[in-house]
Design a protein around this motif. Structure first.
Motif, PDB file in Angstrom:
ATOM      1  N   ASP A  96       0.819  -1.223   0.000  1.00 31.13           N
ATOM      2  CA  ASP A  96       0.000   0.000   0.000  1.00 31.13           C
ATOM      3  C   ASP A  96       0.849   1.268   0.000  1.00 31.13           C
ATOM      4  OD1 ASP A  96      -2.566  -0.938  -0.246  1.00 31.13           O
ATOM      5  OD2 ASP A  96      -2.956  -1.058   1.915  1.00 31.13           O
ATOM      6  N   HIS A 118      -3.155  -6.216  -6.193  1.00 29.52           N
ATOM      7  CA  HIS A 118      -3.778  -6.837  -5.024  1.00 29.52           C
ATOM      8  C   HIS A 118      -5.249  -6.458  -4.851  1.00 29.52           C
ATOM      9  CE1 HIS A 118      -2.269  -3.060  -3.098  1.00 29.52           C
ATOM     10  NE2 HIS A 118      -3.323  -3.188  -2.296  1.00 29.52           N
ATOM     11  N   HIS A 119      -5.764  -5.536  -5.708  1.00 31.03           N
ATOM     12  CA  HIS A 119      -7.206  -5.222  -5.660  1.00 31.03           C
ATOM     13  C   HIS A 119      -7.946  -5.734  -6.890  1.00 31.03           C
ATOM     14  CE1 HIS A 119      -7.373  -2.965  -1.939  1.00 31.03           C
ATOM     15  NE2 HIS A 119      -6.267  -2.319  -2.286  1.00 31.03           N
TER      16      HIS A 119
HETATM   17 FE   LIG Z   1      -4.381  -1.703  -1.115  1.00 32.25          FE
END
Ligand SMILES: [Fe+2]
Length: 504
Positions: A375, A427-428
């Protein structure tokens, strides 16, 4: 038992250089080897000293005010024809090498030089002088100068050619183990030795461990460990100096199976510390390694050391950058009390799932490395959006979505592996194609990202948020199973269910 191959004790060295810093640096390095150094800032003062004192080796700068290095070389050859002269230059060329050697220099050194390289050249020059000339035998040396010069020139060109080949061979490899293997193979050819090995210092367990070997039963020798305090290894490491001697059979913990055999142990020095030893073991009662072969092997280890040092430097820089990025991630997580440690927790969960899937180690490694950074792109998201406690507007949601692409952009200069980048960028994504940033579906989504997606969601559900309490493991599991085949890869969900994550 142990004896240096070249006679270099009690060596008196004349150093001629107009640069005070160079004189100081060289004097320090050479004195550390136990050699006596007398330095001169001009060719004129050095010539005067040559008439009253005998030296074992002369080191002279090519470029000096007043009498030049070449002028000095001429005069030194006349005054002390039996003393080998090594020229120092910042700008080496074949022309300069030819000219220096034609006029009687035995070698030349290029600035800036490493201590090991300097030592090799001095040892070689001093050794050759003893072999080819007797102190004070001026007529013999002057009379044979053209022939000697021709021979030296031939030898130098041959040496430069071999050194060039060595450099090219080492340039072809960039992994540490490949450098070890190549160094060992080339050294074995140069010295015509029967067996060879590379040992690496492992400070953690205080041992020297065989990392590569040749001529042995490899299964038997691989990973063999020796105490760092064991001689002669300790001496080689502490003095950062090679050891060459006739070894008894059965010595060196079996590395010399029978004997006597000539053994060379040469250190490789990284960041001024000897951390690798190249070992060469000759044939039983076989010929000793020649002075020229020894010089080439020591040049080879010096070049390999430089290469290893560069790798260590890159690794250090890389880990410093990753350390800084991890600090940023920790700071980012800390901005929001509710997501503290989120990045590291998700990584742990993803690793558990990957292990439950029996993924190859590379997959686990990619997740472990890139997971904490997944992130990192949120660094660019404003606090009022990132820390918002209610639902997002459409615009805010789009801004949040940009974190995956931003993250990939931040990490791009680090040249991460494809699978490491995939953790950050994908990752999304969703199994049914409804995710972002690309809307990939099914196995188009890299496996590491499919695993990470489940781990990320599991952590989000089992952490307390401003707008709700943490869900129980059972409820979180039911939700993930409900999304099996829509949001998540069914195989990843199946692995998640049997993983350690749901065991309390
Ligand atoms: Fe994320």
């Amino acid at each position: 038992m142990q004896a240096a191959v070249l006679p270099i004790e009690n060596l008196r060295i004349m150093l001629v250089d107009d640069d005070e810093n160079v004189r100081e640096a060289l004097t320090e390095i050479l004195s550390r080897r136990g050699w006596l150094v007398e330095d001169f800032s001009t060719a004129e003062s050095a010539i005067a000293a040559l008439k009253r004192q005998h030296y074992g080796v002369i080191l002279a700068d090519v470029n000096m005010p007043g009498l030049s290095g070449m002028d000095f070389l001429h005069l030194a050859r006349e005054s002390a024809p039996d003393v080998p002269v090594v020229m120092i230059t910042g700008y080496p060329s074949i022309d300069l090498a030819v000219e220096s050697i034609k006029f009687g220099a035995v070698d030349f050194l290029q600035k800036p030089f490493k201590a090991e390289e300097l030592e090799i050249v001095i040892r070689k020059a001093a050794g050759n002088a003893v072999r080819t000339s007797k102190p004070g035998d001026k007529t013999r040396a002057i009379g044979t100068l053209p022939e000697m010069a021709r021979k030296r020139l031939e030898d130098k060109i041959k040496e430069l050619s071999i050194l060039h080949t060595i450099s090219e061979s080492l340039d072809e490899v960039s992994e540490k183990d490949d450098i070890f293997r190549k160094t060992m193979d080339i050294a074995q050819i140069i010295a015509d030795s029967d067996m060879a090995f590379i040992m690496v210092v492992e400070h953690d367990n205080g041992k020297l461990v065989v990392r590569a070997s040749s001529g042995y039963d490899s299964q038997e020798m691989a990973g063999a460990g020796f105490s760092l305090s064991e001689e002669p290894f300790r001496g080689v490491l502490d003095k950062r100096c090679y050891s060459y001697y006739m070894a008894k059979g059965g010595s060196l913990g079996g590395l010399v199976p029978d004997g006597p055999r000539p053994v060379l142990l040469a250190p490789m020095i990284i960041n001024r510390e000897a951390v690798v030893i190249l070992g060469l073991v000759g044939r039983p009662g076989g010929a000793e390694i020649s002075g020229d072969a020894l010089t080439l092997v020591l040049n080879l280890t010096a070049k390999a050391s430089l290469k290893l040092e560069n790798i260590a430097l890159s690794e250090n820089i890389f880990s410093s950058i990753i350390g800084a990025l991890n600090s940023l991630i920790n700071a980012l997580d800390a901005r929001d009390t509710y997501t503290r440690d989120h990045s590291h927790r998700v990584t742990r969960y993803a690793v558990e799932i990957a292990k439950a899937m029996e993924c190859p180690q590379e997959v686990v490694d990619s997740i472990s490395f890139a997971g904490p950074l997944h992130d990192i792109g949120k660094i660019g998201v404003r606090d009022e959006i990132l820390l918002k406690k209610g639902g997002f507007t459409d615009e805010e949601r789009e801004i949040m979505k940009t974190h995956v692409v931003r993250g990939e952009e931040i990490l791009r200069p680090l040249n991460l592996l494809v699978s490491e980048k995939a953790v950050v960028l994908y990752h999304h994504e969703r199994w049914d194609g409804g995710g972002y940033p690309k809307g990939l579906a099914g196995c188009e989504i890299p496996l590491v990202a499919r695993i990470f997606s489940v781990a990320d969601t599991f952590d989000a559900m089992t952490s307390t948020r401003p707008y709700r309490q943490a869900l129980s493991l059972e409820v979180a599991k039911e939700e993930i199973v409900r999304c099996r085949g829509t949001q998540f890869d069914p195989e990843v969900v199946d692995a998640f269910i049997v993983s350690e994550l749901l065991k309390g």
